[in-house]
Design an enzyme around this catalytic site. Structure first.
Site, mmCIF file in Angstrom:
data_model
loop_
_atom_site.group_PDB
_atom_site.id
_atom_site.type_symbol
_atom_site.label_atom_id
_atom_site.label_comp_id
_atom_site.label_asym_id
_atom_site.label_seq_id
_atom_site.Cartn_x
_atom_site.Cartn_y
_atom_site.Cartn_z
ATOM 1 N N HIS A 1 0.892 -1.282 0.060
ATOM 2 C CA HIS A 1 0.052 0.196 -0.141
ATOM 3 C C HIS A 1 0.822 1.302 0.097
ATOM 4 O O HIS A 1 1.993 1.165 0.535
ATOM 5 C CB HIS A 1 -0.832 -0.050 1.400
ATOM 6 C CG HIS A 1 -2.093 0.812 1.390
ATOM 7 N ND1 HIS A 1 -1.689 2.350 1.854
ATOM 8 C CD2 HIS A 1 -3.114 0.952 1.105
ATOM 9 C CE1 HIS A 1 -2.830 2.987 1.781
ATOM 10 N NE2 HIS A 1 -3.903 2.013 1.406
ATOM 11 N N ASP B 1 2.868 -4.331 8.009
ATOM 12 C CA ASP B 1 1.599 -3.698 7.903
ATOM 13 C C ASP B 1 0.571 -4.563 8.021
ATOM 14 O O ASP B 1 0.311 -5.321 7.102
ATOM 15 C CB ASP B 1 1.700 -3.013 6.507
ATOM 16 C CG ASP B 1 0.401 -2.548 5.852
ATOM 17 O OD1 ASP B 1 -0.668 -2.432 6.693
ATOM 18 O OD2 ASP B 1 0.307 -1.641 5.036
ATOM 19 N N GLN C 1 -4.627 -5.162 7.262
ATOM 20 C CA GLN C 1 -5.813 -5.992 6.486
ATOM 21 C C GLN C 1 -5.320 -7.390 7.372
ATOM 22 O O GLN C 1 -6.503 -8.304 7.049
ATOM 23 C CB GLN C 1 -5.452 -6.344 5.014
ATOM 24 C CG GLN C 1 -5.673 -5.126 4.110
ATOM 25 C CD GLN C 1 -7.192 -4.425 4.292
ATOM 26 O OE1 GLN C 1 -7.995 -5.060 4.916
ATOM 27 N NE2 GLN C 1 -7.117 -3.097 3.919
ATOM 28 N N LYS D 1 -10.900 -0.333 10.188
ATOM 29 C CA LYS D 1 -11.043 -1.571 9.354
ATOM 30 C C LYS D 1 -11.559 -2.758 10.001
ATOM 31 O O LYS D 1 -11.698 -3.761 9.728
ATOM 32 C CB LYS D 1 -9.740 -1.886 8.640
ATOM 33 C CG LYS D 1 -9.219 -0.634 7.598
ATOM 34 C CD LYS D 1 -8.129 -1.028 6.889
ATOM 35 C CE LYS D 1 -7.416 0.032 6.178
ATOM 36 N NZ LYS D 1 -8.017 0.321 5.095
ATOM 37 N N CYS E 1 -4.780 2.587 -3.579
ATOM 38 C CA CYS E 1 -3.648 2.905 -3.115
ATOM 39 C C CYS E 1 -2.418 1.947 -3.151
ATOM 40 O O CYS E 1 -1.600 1.799 -2.224
ATOM 41 C CB CYS E 1 -3.609 3.340 -1.588
ATOM 42 S SG CYS E 1 -4.726 4.646 -1.231
#
Ligand SMILES: Cc1ncc(COP(=O)(O)O)c(C=O)c1O
Lengths: 128, 413
Positions: free
Chosen positions: B128, B205, B208, B231, B371
């Site tokens: 991202h 990261d 998600q 999220k 993104c």
């Protein structure tokens, strides 16, 4: 929405008018909208009175961006570069015959932006 | 009843006010855009309302009752999140605005104090922008070199390439746990072990992954992990950077002011202890409390069940969407290595137009580069349409997507 994909818009998208490139051209310019990947290039041939005798667009993008470019080409043929100065957002929306939210408005306005910046330089383009 | 892997989806759907609304008259919402941001359950919304209505006060410095209540709720939320991700101590849980801010903090505070020109950082092609640009900025400022792990045609990281890049002696490896476009779940434990063997530290990261699967920060072997509340059923404006304590102790603060100081003199200061050292100014108190409530909500369902449910859905969705003529789906075909994300294109139709027509049927998907411009460029794509799933989705939602895609196809035929 049903409005947004009016028959006439889909028709211009599927059968774009004045689609292609002019070589040579008196004015050529292209720009893109990196957020959605729309790209439009416009080529113009003008006579000694700055009248547009031939025009063509090429590029890729969503139905709104491509249809508005196609409609714009039909509209400007035979007009002068001076006439183009007066074109506004409302002219484009009127051609499309729809209303658009802020996101899709950018798609619709890309061809006018390319045309005006190509003809007159960046200072002629005020985003509103 | 609508039971799926032990979750009654009809009951879950009722927890989310937004899922009760119509998008157009008579057209209910089918929300397939969780990867961008999830909907919020009433429990989280109520916790925000309760805090702002009855306990609103600034944290940490007040003596009065409201200040004590606010501080207790804020800190309780931190504990709750620490235990949710298996952190050894809640002092390792730093409240920030989102994943992006967390990665920027590491790039800035750790990067500028530990890296010098010529040092190498490894990223991947599927990152991202939030896990690319902070390192670009660092690279421009310090002359740090960036290496990028290749992604193969199926959407997996090229692990041989990774091992090769490790030979260059990187100082840091920063990769996503799960791709927000391809859905690929990366072998993060292996990535960490290999990085550590090569002497690099590891930033993950997890924007998600933490919302959709059980993530234990110690088990995956990371040194930094970043994720966002919005999220995972929580509010916007709040996220977490988890960091290994010894590393956090060893780096200078990022922003100055407010909670991050212990003592201030006219010409110097002494930084506060963890985690406050990195929390400058009045934090998003209500949002942090709402984040805690979101984690309780997810825990109440169970992360393993959530993952299994999404596996069922993504498998079904890939099958169904693939049957639509002209569709191409990107990312791993084996759903075992893929989270609940399906990015696709449809021949002859721009993703914007897909999303617009789908919206007329109440189906909310995203269109664009999500993104991840370099990833789209790699596959020579301008944009994709993306449907993503969460606990509140079921096979009916997938069917609504597929029916609407048929409509798009006929319209643009
Ligand atoms: C993989 C990944 N990383 C980072 C982010 C950035 O998250 P935020 O906008 O909450 O900082 C996102 C969100 O789109 C994401 O999907």
């Amino acid at each position: 929405m049903d409005d947004m994909y009016r028959e006439v818009i889909l028709d211009h998208y599927k059968n774009p008018r004045h689609n292609g490139e002019l070589d040579p051209a008196d004015i050529s310019y292209q720009d893109d909208n990196p957020l959605c990947g729309d790209m439009i290039r416009i080529d113009l041939r003008v006579d000694k009175d700055n009248k547009i005798i031939e025009c063509a667009f090429s590029g890729h993008g969503c139905a709104i961006s491509q249809a508005s470019a196609s409609m714009l080409m039909e509209d400007i043929k035979g007009k002068t570069l001076d006439d183009i100065k007066d074109y506004t957002r409302d002219d484009i929306l009127e051609m499309l015959g729809i209303e658009l939210g802020p996101v899709r408005l950018k798609c619709a306005m890309l061809s006018l932006k390319v045309l005006k910046v190509g003809a007159y330089g960046v200072q002629e383009w005020v985003e509103d | 009843m609508n039971i799926n892997n032990g979750i009654d989806i009809d009951v879950i759907k009722k927890d989310f006010p937004a899922l009760q609304r119509e998008v157009h008259p008579g057209v209910p919402l089918v929300y397939l855009d969780t990867t961008a941001t999830s909907q919020k359950p009433a429990a989280v919304l109520d916790s925000l309302n309760r805090y702002y209505s009855y306990h609103n006060a600034n944290v940490h410095r007040g003596i009065h009752t409201l200040a004590e209540e606010a501080t207790a709720a804020y800190e309780n939320s931190r504990k709750c999140i620490a235990s949710f991700i298996g952190a050894t101590s809640e002092k390792e849980v730093i409240f920030l605005r989102n994943t992006t801010e967390a990665i920027n903090l590491v790039a800035h505070a750790w990067g500028r104090s530990k890296l010098v020109a010529g040092d190498r950082v490894i990223l991947s092609e599927m990152e991202h922008h939030s896990n690319l640009v902070p390192w670009h900025i660092l690279s421009e400022a310090l002359g740090v070199e960036i290496d990028v792990i290749n992604v193969d045609d199926e959407g997996y990281l090229d692990m041989d390439h990774y091992v090769n890049l490790l030979n260059n002696g990187p100082k840091l490896v920063s990769v996503t746990h799960m791709s927000n476009v391809l859905g690929t779940v990366n072998p993060i434990k292996t990535i960490s072990t290999l990085a550590h063997d090569a002497g690099a530290i590891v930033m993950v990261d997890a924007a998600q992954s933490v919302p959709h699967m059980k993530v234990d920060v110690n088990e995956i072997g990371a040194d930094f992990v970043a994720f966002s509340a919005h999220k995972m059923c929580g509010p916007t404006g709040i996220g977490v950077l988890w960091g290994r304590r010894d590393i956090l102790e060893d780096i200078p603060p990022f922003l100055g002011g407010g909670d991050m100081i212990k003592r201030v003199y006219l010409r110097s200061f002494a930084p506060n202890d963890l985690p406050y050292k990195f929390e400058a100014g009045t934090p998003a108190i209500g949002e942090a409390i709402g984040f805690g409530e979101a984690v309780r909500y997810l825990d109440g369902i169970g992360m393993d069940k959530i993952w299994d449910h999404e596996q069922t859905l993504v498998k079904y969705a890939m099958e169904k969407v693939n049957q639509v003529p002209g569709v191409t789906i990107y990312g791993p075909s084996n759903s075992q290595y893929r989270g609940g994300v399906v990015a696709f294109t449809l021949d002859g139709v721009h993703p914007h137009d897909i999303a617009q027509v789908l919206d007329s049927d109440g189906v909310a998907v995203r269109a664009g580069h999500h993104c991840a411009m370099p990833l789209h460029e790699k596959y020579s794509l301008m944009a994709t349409a993306r449907a993503s799933f969460y606990i509140y989705n079921d096979v009916d939602d997938v069917d609504a997507l597929v029916d609407s895609l048929d409509k798009v196809r006929h319209m643009f035929k």
